[in-house]
Scaffold this motif. Structure first.
Motif, PDB file in Angstrom:
ATOM      1  N   PRO A  41       0.825  -1.216   0.000  1.00 26.97           N
ATOM      2  CA  PRO A  41       0.000   0.000   0.000  1.00 26.97           C
ATOM      3  C   PRO A  41       0.857   1.263   0.000  1.00 26.97           C
ATOM      4  N   GLY A  42       0.570   2.170  -0.921  1.00 27.80           N
ATOM      5  CA  GLY A  42       1.271   3.431  -0.984  1.00 27.80           C
ATOM      6  C   GLY A  42       2.654   3.367  -1.592  1.00 27.80           C
ATOM      7  N   LYS A  43       3.025   2.194  -2.109  1.00 26.81           N
ATOM      8  CA  LYS A  43       4.351   2.047  -2.704  1.00 26.81           C
ATOM      9  C   LYS A  43       4.252   1.622  -4.160  1.00 26.81           C
ATOM     10  N   GLU A  44       5.344   1.789  -4.880  1.00 25.72           N
ATOM     11  CA  GLU A  44       5.378   1.369  -6.267  1.00 25.72           C
ATOM     12  C   GLU A  44       5.547  -0.153  -6.356  1.00 25.72           C
ATOM     13  N   ARG A  45       5.104  -0.685  -7.483  1.00 29.10           N
ATOM     14  CA  ARG A  45       5.295  -2.102  -7.720  1.00 29.10           C
ATOM     15  C   ARG A  45       6.786  -2.378  -7.911  1.00 29.10           C
ATOM     16  N   GLU A  46       7.287  -3.390  -7.195  1.00 26.94           N
ATOM     17  CA  GLU A  46       8.710  -3.664  -7.236  1.00 26.94           C
ATOM     18  C   GLU A  46       9.001  -5.098  -7.665  1.00 26.94           C
ATOM     19  N   PHE A  47      10.152  -5.267  -8.257  1.00 27.98           N
ATOM     20  CA  PHE A  47      10.613  -6.573  -8.710  1.00 27.98           C
ATOM     21  C   PHE A  47      10.935  -7.464  -7.519  1.00 27.98           C
ATOM     22  N   VAL A  48      10.573  -8.745  -7.637  1.00 23.54           N
ATOM     23  CA  VAL A  48      10.899  -9.719  -6.591  1.00 23.54           C
ATOM     24  C   VAL A  48      11.832 -10.791  -7.147  1.00 23.54           C
ATOM     25  N   ALA A  49      11.416 -11.455  -8.222  1.00 24.17           N
ATOM     26  CA  ALA A  49      12.198 -12.553  -8.775  1.00 24.17           C
ATOM     27  C   ALA A  49      11.771 -12.791 -10.214  1.00 24.17           C
ATOM     28  N   ALA A  50      12.664 -13.409 -10.978  1.00 28.96           N
ATOM     29  CA  ALA A  50      12.344 -13.747 -12.364  1.00 28.96           C
ATOM     30  C   ALA A  50      13.088 -15.000 -12.762  1.00 28.96           C
TER      31      ALA A  50
END
Length: 124
Positions: A41-50
């Motif tokens: 909530p309130g944050k940008e979408r961020e990379f986790v894993a690929a």
């Protein structure tokens, strides 16, 4: 058009584990990679894993290294995210995505299709 359906989210206590799944269907690519992102909530979408679908090479953001594992099932065209030692700061909506680039990327704008997201809540 590709369709991605995530499942496996839920509520867990700190230190616990969850496994997310993302099943892909529809359009196929000659080479592709799949990734997991998260948005609190309130944050940008961020990379986790690929994961690169052909080579199986994997990539992680630093904050989840050693705790999360991304894997795939070629036959089911499904990608998984095993999350162990969960922390309250892991709480977010988790999204899977697919890119036709042919290599795993951390850049969310390079992903072509996204799932609807699944909520992960870690209580302290």
């Amino acid at each position: 058009q590709a369709q991605l359906v995530e499942s496996g989210g839920g509520l867990v206590q700190a230190g616990g584990s969850l496994r997310l799944s993302c099943a892909a269907s529809g359009r196929t690519f000659s080479s592709y990679a799949m990734g997991w992102f998260r948005q609190a909530p309130g944050k940008e979408r961020e990379f986790v894993a690929a994961i690169n679908w052909g080579s199986g090479s994997t990539y992680y953001t630093d904050s989840v290294k050693g705790r999360f594992t991304i894997s795939k099932d070629n036959a089911k065209i499904t990608v998984y995210l095993q999350m162990n030692s969960l922390k309250p700061e892991d709480t977010a909506v988790y999204y899977c995505a697919v890119t036709s680039l042919g290599w795993a990327t951390r850049r969310r704008y390079e992903y072509d299709y996204w799932g609807q997201g699944t909520q992960v809540t870690v209580s302290s």
